[in-house]
Design an enzyme around this catalytic site. Structure first.
Site: not given
Length: 498
Positions: A52, A82, A195, A277, A280, A325, A410
């Site tokens: 791959y 990309h 990746n 609060y 405290r 990934f 994906e």
């Protein structure tokens, strides 16, 4: 100098590299493992069969076979195609983290890249060549593909980078730094660069580091506020916290007892048997923040020493496809951190409100010695409230949704990049909220009587007094607030020991 070997990097060391620019170098043994991994990949390629991202396309195109003569072009193409991000460029701090974490992951020796790829990443980091990386585009699975593509373009002499404050073409930035781009990419190198989880990891680590500094400064601001309001120390009694022994709660209560010991201001107001609060319950409010910071730190430590690309090449020569990934663990970490820090900031805003309306405890309205003609610090609480509202919106989780990509191949993405971006934005907001409380506390203590401060808080208060002028008529305090904010962000104004 931080030595990287793919196994021993710590969040603390990473923060020094990202925030202080500390230098890095690769362990010779780790580089030897990298060379051996590359050799194993070449042997596996020579044996034939699909691998791959080496002899196949990417994502939905994984069924498309790539001929050997196109293996190099495939890797360069994935970087160029990309690089499709949008939005404002990341800060130099965040880009330093991306360079650091990508290099350290590859140094594990499971990715098949050549040593020169890592050496150029580290050369850029040390020389200050910071690729221009848009902050939007990653879905937090298949790695941070888009931002890492923008980063990787510069390794090819393409894209754009900042060098000594100037934005330049990538090749020119490298030239000015005395570096040369790679002449091309070997099989799997483009995929190995893209990746990984380096964008998510960088932003979450930054958020953690800044959040920790905000927490340490909030220990100081809350202890100063506590004294200015003459709070009761009974709720800090060790026996109370042993009855509910959450580790963070116990540690914070102990630290507050140390910080307040010897103060003549505490326990000096007798108008009520219990404080609000936000005073405290300080151990119960800050303790969970401490525990969240510690939990996230361990997740970061594991991730920054992990191999997060796909496939991985193991010492026995087997090439295994997988999903390291996927950013789900970082998404969860960033979301948890975001909630914890948002609450830290919300506590600062509440204590500021108490300081500004504590007439019955001896402080003038809005800490103004001339209330009426002067508004004092009234508007500091407005700013803190606006940041609290923003943090509430940003705390909505991105990690509970998923949008499929690559034609459904994906089909579950973590959206952890958005989680990390939100967490970092919140961390910066909380730095501001702590600075605002510290500014109010500086005036409040001066009005309450700084001579009554505890020994442990006197020195930090004196430093704070150098940054913020004393109470008086209305004046512009923006520059003073900015100085306090920088002192918090840099870790200068803080309380150690936790």
């Amino acid at each position: 100098m931080v030595e990287l070997d793919g196994h021993t990097l710590t969040p603390e060391a990473a923060a020094r590299v990202m925030l202080a620019g500390e230098g890095v170098r690769a362990s010779p043994d780790a580089l030897s493992r990298v060379s051996e991994s590359h050799r194993r990949l070449l042997v596996r390629i020579s044996q034939g069969g699909p691998i791959y991202g080496v002899s196949t396309g990417f994502g939905k195109l994984s069924r498309v076979s790539i001929p050997p003569e196109d293996f190099g072009a495939l890797q360069e193409n994935v970087v160029r195609s990309h690089a499709a991000g949008v939005g404002a460029p990341l800060s130099d701090e965040a880009v330093r983290g991306m360079l650091l974490f990508r290099a350290n992951s590859l140094l594990k020796g499971l990715s098949g890249v050549r040593p020169e790829v890592i050496e150029l990443l580290l050369g850029m980091l040390n020389a200050g060549v910071y690729p221009v990386v848009p902050e939007q585009g990653s879905v937090g699975a298949s790695g941070d593909l888009v931002p890492l593509a923008h980063l990787s373009l510069v390794l090819l002499g393409e894209g754009r980078a900042r060098f000594r404050g100037e934005e330049l073409p990538g090749e020119e930035a490298l030239r000015r730094a005395g570096l040369s781009p790679l002449s091309g990419l070997a099989p799997k190198e483009g995929l190995a660069l893209l990746n990984g989880t380096s964008y998510m990891l960088s932003l979450t680590t930054l958020a953690w580091a800044l959040g920790r500094r905000a927490f340490q400064a909030a220990l100081l601001s809350s202890s100063l506020t506590f004294q200015a309001l003459r709070g009761s120390t009974a709720p800090l009694d060790e026996r109370l916290h042993e009855a509910r022994p959450h580790p963070g709660q116990i540690k914070v209560a102990r630290k507050l007892r140390e910080l307040l010991s010897g103060s003549s201001l505490t326990d000096s107001w007798k108008g009520d048997v219990q404080d609000p609060y936000s005073l405290r319950c300080l151990p119960q409010l800050l303790g969970p923040v401490l525990e969240a910071l510690l939990w996230v730190e361990e997740r970061l430590r594991i991730e920054m020493n992990s191999a997060t690309d796909n496939p991985l090449i193991f010492p026995d020569g087997e090439v295994l496809p997988g999903g390291n990934f996927h950013g789900e663990i970082l998404a969860f970490s960033a979301e948890a951190l975001a909630v914890a820090l948002a609450e830290l900031g919300a506590g600062c805003e509440r204590r500021m409100s108490l300081l500004l309306s504590a007439e019955e405890r001896g402080l003038p309205p809005f800490l103004s010695p001339e209330a009426g003609p002067s508004s004092g610090l009234m508007l500091l609480q407005y700013t803190a409230a606006s940041l609290t509202a923003e943090n509430k919106v940003l705390s909505h989780p991105a990690a509970v949704d998923s949008i499929p990509t690559s034609a459904g191949k994906e089909d579950h993405n973590s959206m952890g990049a958005t989680s990390a971006w939100k967490a970092l934005r919140i961390a910066e907001n909380v730095i501001s909220q702590v600075a605002l409380e510290l500014t109010c506390a500086r005036w409040a203590v001066a009005l309450a009587g700084e001579e009554g401060l505890s020994p442990a808080t006197k020195a930090p208060y004196e430093r704070l007094s150098q940054l913020v002028p004393p109470p008086g008529p209305d004046r512009y305090l923006g520059e003073a607030i900015a100085k306090v904010r920088e002192a918090v962000r840099s870790g200068e104004v803080s309380v150690g020991g936790l």
